[in-house]
Design an enzyme around this catalytic site. Structure first.
Site, mmCIF file in Angstrom:
data_model
loop_
_atom_site.group_PDB
_atom_site.id
_atom_site.type_symbol
_atom_site.label_atom_id
_atom_site.label_comp_id
_atom_site.label_asym_id
_atom_site.label_seq_id
_atom_site.Cartn_x
_atom_site.Cartn_y
_atom_site.Cartn_z
ATOM 1 N N LYS A 40 0.840 -1.213 0.000
ATOM 2 C CA LYS A 40 0.000 0.000 0.000
ATOM 3 C C LYS A 40 0.867 1.251 0.000
ATOM 4 O O LYS A 40 0.660 2.164 -0.791
ATOM 5 C CB LYS A 40 -0.884 -0.014 1.252
ATOM 6 C CG LYS A 40 -1.538 1.319 1.544
ATOM 7 C CD LYS A 40 -2.427 1.272 2.761
ATOM 8 C CE LYS A 40 -1.761 1.553 4.083
ATOM 9 N NZ LYS A 40 -1.385 2.942 4.343
ATOM 10 N N ASN A 41 1.849 1.289 0.928
ATOM 11 C CA ASN A 41 2.585 2.532 1.127
ATOM 12 C C ASN A 41 3.584 2.829 0.014
ATOM 13 O O ASN A 41 4.179 3.893 -0.019
ATOM 14 C CB ASN A 41 3.260 2.533 2.500
ATOM 15 C CG ASN A 41 2.226 2.665 3.605
ATOM 16 O OD1 ASN A 41 1.062 2.973 3.335
ATOM 17 N ND2 ASN A 41 2.623 2.412 4.840
ATOM 18 N N ARG A 111 -4.597 10.816 4.611
ATOM 19 C CA ARG A 111 -3.498 11.764 4.821
ATOM 20 C C ARG A 111 -2.421 11.652 3.751
ATOM 21 O O ARG A 111 -1.773 12.621 3.404
ATOM 22 C CB ARG A 111 -2.823 11.460 6.169
ATOM 23 C CG ARG A 111 -3.522 11.942 7.369
ATOM 24 C CD ARG A 111 -2.566 11.925 8.526
ATOM 25 N NE ARG A 111 -1.739 13.113 8.557
ATOM 26 C CZ ARG A 111 -0.556 13.227 8.052
ATOM 27 N NH1 ARG A 111 0.023 12.226 7.451
ATOM 28 N NH2 ARG A 111 0.112 14.349 8.139
ATOM 29 N N ASP A 135 -4.939 12.445 13.369
ATOM 30 C CA ASP A 135 -5.749 11.240 13.269
ATOM 31 C C ASP A 135 -5.619 10.430 14.548
ATOM 32 O O ASP A 135 -5.168 10.959 15.574
ATOM 33 C CB ASP A 135 -5.381 10.411 12.043
ATOM 34 C CG ASP A 135 -3.953 9.934 12.078
ATOM 35 O OD1 ASP A 135 -3.312 10.060 13.143
ATOM 36 O OD2 ASP A 135 -3.460 9.431 11.066
ATOM 37 N N ASP A 323 4.307 0.305 12.243
ATOM 38 C CA ASP A 323 3.148 -0.422 11.697
ATOM 39 C C ASP A 323 3.111 -1.889 12.137
ATOM 40 O O ASP A 323 2.066 -2.526 12.086
ATOM 41 C CB ASP A 323 3.165 -0.368 10.170
ATOM 42 C CG ASP A 323 2.926 1.044 9.666
ATOM 43 O OD1 ASP A 323 2.219 1.797 10.339
ATOM 44 O OD2 ASP A 323 3.471 1.392 8.608
HETATM 45 N N1 EPU Z 1 6.611 14.192 11.214
HETATM 46 C C1 EPU Z 1 6.738 15.518 11.554
HETATM 47 N N2 EPU Z 1 6.717 16.441 10.536
HETATM 48 C C2 EPU Z 1 6.577 16.092 9.241
HETATM 49 C C3 EPU Z 1 6.451 14.726 8.905
HETATM 50 C C4 EPU Z 1 6.473 13.794 9.914
HETATM 51 O O1 EPU Z 1 6.868 15.869 12.726
HETATM 52 O O2 EPU Z 1 6.598 16.984 8.380
HETATM 53 C C5 EPU Z 1 6.650 13.166 12.289
HETATM 54 C C6 EPU Z 1 5.329 12.421 12.394
HETATM 55 O O3 EPU Z 1 4.392 13.122 13.180
HETATM 56 C C7 EPU Z 1 5.769 11.128 13.013
HETATM 57 C C8 EPU Z 1 7.150 10.882 12.390
HETATM 58 O O4 EPU Z 1 7.586 12.161 11.920
HETATM 59 O O5 EPU Z 1 5.918 11.291 14.390
HETATM 60 C C9 EPU Z 1 7.156 9.868 11.252
HETATM 61 O O6 EPU Z 1 6.268 10.250 10.241
HETATM 62 P P1 EPU Z 1 6.497 9.878 8.707
HETATM 63 O O7 EPU Z 1 6.469 11.138 7.917
HETATM 64 O O8 EPU Z 1 7.694 9.002 8.564
HETATM 65 O O9 EPU Z 1 5.203 9.016 8.391
HETATM 66 P P2 EPU Z 1 4.197 9.149 7.188
HETATM 67 O O10 EPU Z 1 4.918 9.376 5.912
HETATM 68 O O11 EPU Z 1 3.117 10.102 7.556
HETATM 69 C C10 EPU Z 1 4.241 6.606 6.600
HETATM 70 C C11 EPU Z 1 3.238 5.495 6.437
HETATM 71 C C12 EPU Z 1 2.702 5.067 7.797
HETATM 72 C C13 EPU Z 1 3.859 4.646 8.668
HETATM 73 C C14 EPU Z 1 4.901 5.785 8.764
HETATM 74 C C15 EPU Z 1 6.139 5.409 9.538
HETATM 75 C C16 EPU Z 1 2.251 5.942 4.303
HETATM 76 C C17 EPU Z 1 1.031 6.300 3.533
HETATM 77 N N3 EPU Z 1 2.133 5.951 5.612
HETATM 78 O O12 EPU Z 1 3.536 7.710 7.174
HETATM 79 O O13 EPU Z 1 1.870 3.930 7.553
HETATM 80 O O14 EPU Z 1 3.382 4.320 9.945
HETATM 81 O O15 EPU Z 1 5.311 6.167 7.433
HETATM 82 O O16 EPU Z 1 6.777 4.339 8.951
HETATM 83 O O17 EPU Z 1 3.278 5.611 3.728
HETATM 84 C C18 EPU Z 1 -0.103 2.628 7.644
HETATM 85 O O18 EPU Z 1 0.258 2.048 6.619
HETATM 86 O O19 EPU Z 1 -1.114 2.261 8.301
HETATM 87 C C19 EPU Z 1 0.643 3.799 8.121
HETATM 88 C C20 EPU Z 1 0.176 4.605 9.050
#
Ligand code: EPU
Length: 435
Positions: A40-41, A111, A135, A323
């Site tokens: 998915k990701n 998101r 969320d 995850d």
């Molecule tokens: N963060 C910030 N500022 C930002 C971006 C992130 O503070 O600008 C913080 C977040 O709040 C969090 C941490 O950095 O505490 C990690 O966030 P990250 O940006 O790595 O996560 P994401 O890109 O929003 C993706 C996956 C998530 C997975 C995370 C961590 C997708 C669509 N989502 O989210 O997957 O948990 O990376 O590996 O790729 C899921 O599949 O159910 C899911 C939630």
């Protein structure tokens, strides 16, 4: 007024009546094969990257899940065509001249829509994307995405719930991320591929999905080096072309069936899984007493004894993914001993634990730590899926719960899983979905 009340009650009971539920009875041992679907990701980001140039793209191995449908809707709202053709393939046609705006109605449902910001901005010089709210994991800021794109020359302002970016051509630069954010790394990578000159991302996220996106961009004619390491170097190019690509297998889906086997016992082949993407997880569940082995078809997993508790902490890749954590917590609820789990990525990612406690789990949470004292068996109860992984974690915990467990709101699970119920049922679990 009375009439309104009456209508409210009847609407509620009708809603309850039509709500889907997953029913699970104690089950095990599991046995058989599960074919692991595309990640998915990764799929969501590759779809976003299709905004970068016109032409006809083909993405193979794309799971048929709600989030992919939402991203398809988003691409369609930008002016693209998305069609699912046989063998898990999406054909995506980008006619050029897209309307670079992602509406709130779609962003609020997913998101991950924020990853269209970088590629749209780089391609059209302007992009408007609804601001994603928090969320169930807690706040989900995008400051690092914006700072990275600003370093390349974009300017942002936000009003009326939207963030709008503008630039007159992006210029390559050195970007040091404060934290290896997956989304920020992807947004910057997709923008930098169209910037002038060289961009370096330091402290980049190293997840396999980042490397898959880089492979896709390079296939399109981009020049991305180092993806999968902490330093990614991107040389901007003038032209990109539409291509065909197969999405990597979903390590989180594979982890779900692995953990189900740990809880219910048995022997399962995860066909197509990539053990090299799951090293730390395999090591951890090995410490818990499972047997795991890479084979030419994927990953063989087996559990024929009681699980032993371990301590663990989530970390960016190659650490234990946040995850995976809900599945590991489910395993620990029925393991021998006490395990301490520390969540280092998302402040609110223990909220679903209350549902496990309703099933008889002995868990105490304090800030970003959870102390889990294993019990011999859980006890089936009605519980609610709050998000994709938490929902799947409840389903697999229910395999070792006496009596029936009813998981409500399974549509959260549908966001990330194609056929979870069917797959577990084919492995011998007593599980069904009621509509
Ligand atoms: N963060 C910030 N500022 C930002 C971006 C992130 O503070 O600008 C913080 C977040 O709040 C969090 C941490 O950095 O505490 C990690 O966030 P990250 O940006 O790595 O996560 P994401 O890109 O929003 C993706 C996956 C998530 C997975 C995370 C961590 C997708 C669509 N989502 O989210 O997957 O948990 O990376 O590996 O790729 C899921 O599949 O159910 C899911 C939630």
């Amino acid at each position: 007024m009375k009439h309104l009340c009456f209508e409210g009650i009847s609407a509620l009971s009708e809603h309850n009546w039509i709500m889907d539920r997953i029913l699970v009875q104690p089950s095990g041992p599991l046995s058989g094969d599960v074919k692991i679907k595309g990640a998915k990701n990764s799929a969501l980001k590759l779809m976003a990257a299709c905004t970068l140039t016109e032409g006809t793209f083909r993405l193979n191995n794309v799971p048929d899940i709600t989030d992919v449908r939402l991203m398809s809707e988003l691409l369609v709202s930008l002016g693209m065509t998305v069609e699912r053709i046989p063998e898990s393939t999406l054909e995506i046609i980008n006619p050029g001249n897209l309307a670079p705006e992602a509406p709130y109605e779609l962003v609020e449902k997913m998101r991950a829509s924020i990853v269209v910001l970088g590629p749209l901005l780089a391609t059209y010089g302007t992009a408007k994307v609804a601001l994603p709210g928090g969320d169930d994991f807690g706040p989900r800021p995008i400051d690092m995405h914006l700072r990275g794109l600003e370093t390349l020359g974009a300017q942002f302002h936000s009003q009326h719930g939207y963030i709008e970016g503008n630039c007159e051509g992006l210029i390559g630069a050195r970007i040091v991320l404060e934290f290896p954010s997956v989304g920020a790394t992807e947004n910057v990578m997709m923008a930098a591929v169209r910037a002038k000159g060289e961009t370096t991302i330091e402290n980049a996220a190293r997840e396999p999905e980042i490397a898959d996106l880089a492979t896709f961009l390079n296939r399109m004619g981009g020049n991305v080096l180092g993806a999968g390491t902490s330093t990614i170097v991107i040389e901007g190019v003038d032209e990109l072309v539409a291509v065909e690509h197969s999405v990597i297998p979903d390590r989180i889906e594979a982890a779900t069936y692995l953990a189900a086997t740990g809880i219910a016992g048995g022997e399962v082949n995860l066909i197509g899984a990539r053990p090299d993407h799951m090293d730390m997880l395999c090591q951890k569940v090995g410490e818990m007493g499972m047997r795991i082995s890479a084979d030419p078809n994927g990953l063989w997993v087996m559990c024929n004894k009681d699980l032993q508790s371990v301590d663990l902490a989530t970390l960016p890749y190659p650490g234990i993914a946040t995850d995976y954590k809900p599945f590991l917590v489910s395993m620990l609820t029925v393991a021998s001993g006490v395990g301490i789990v520390t969540e280092n990525l998302f402040s609110g990612r223990f909220r679903y634990v209350d549902e496990l406690i309703r099933m008889g789990a002995d868990i105490r949470t304090e800030g970003h730590h959870a102390v889990i004292r294993g019990v011999r068996r859980l006890s089936g109860a009605p519980v609610r899926a709050h998000d994709i992984r938490a929902g799947a974690a409840l389903v697999i915990a229910a395999l070792k719960a006496d009596g029936e467990t009813e998981i409500r709101d399974p549509e959260h699970i549908d966001r990330g899983y194609e056929g979870l119920v069917e797959n577990l049922s084919s492995l011998g679990a007593d599980i069904q979905r009621l509509s």
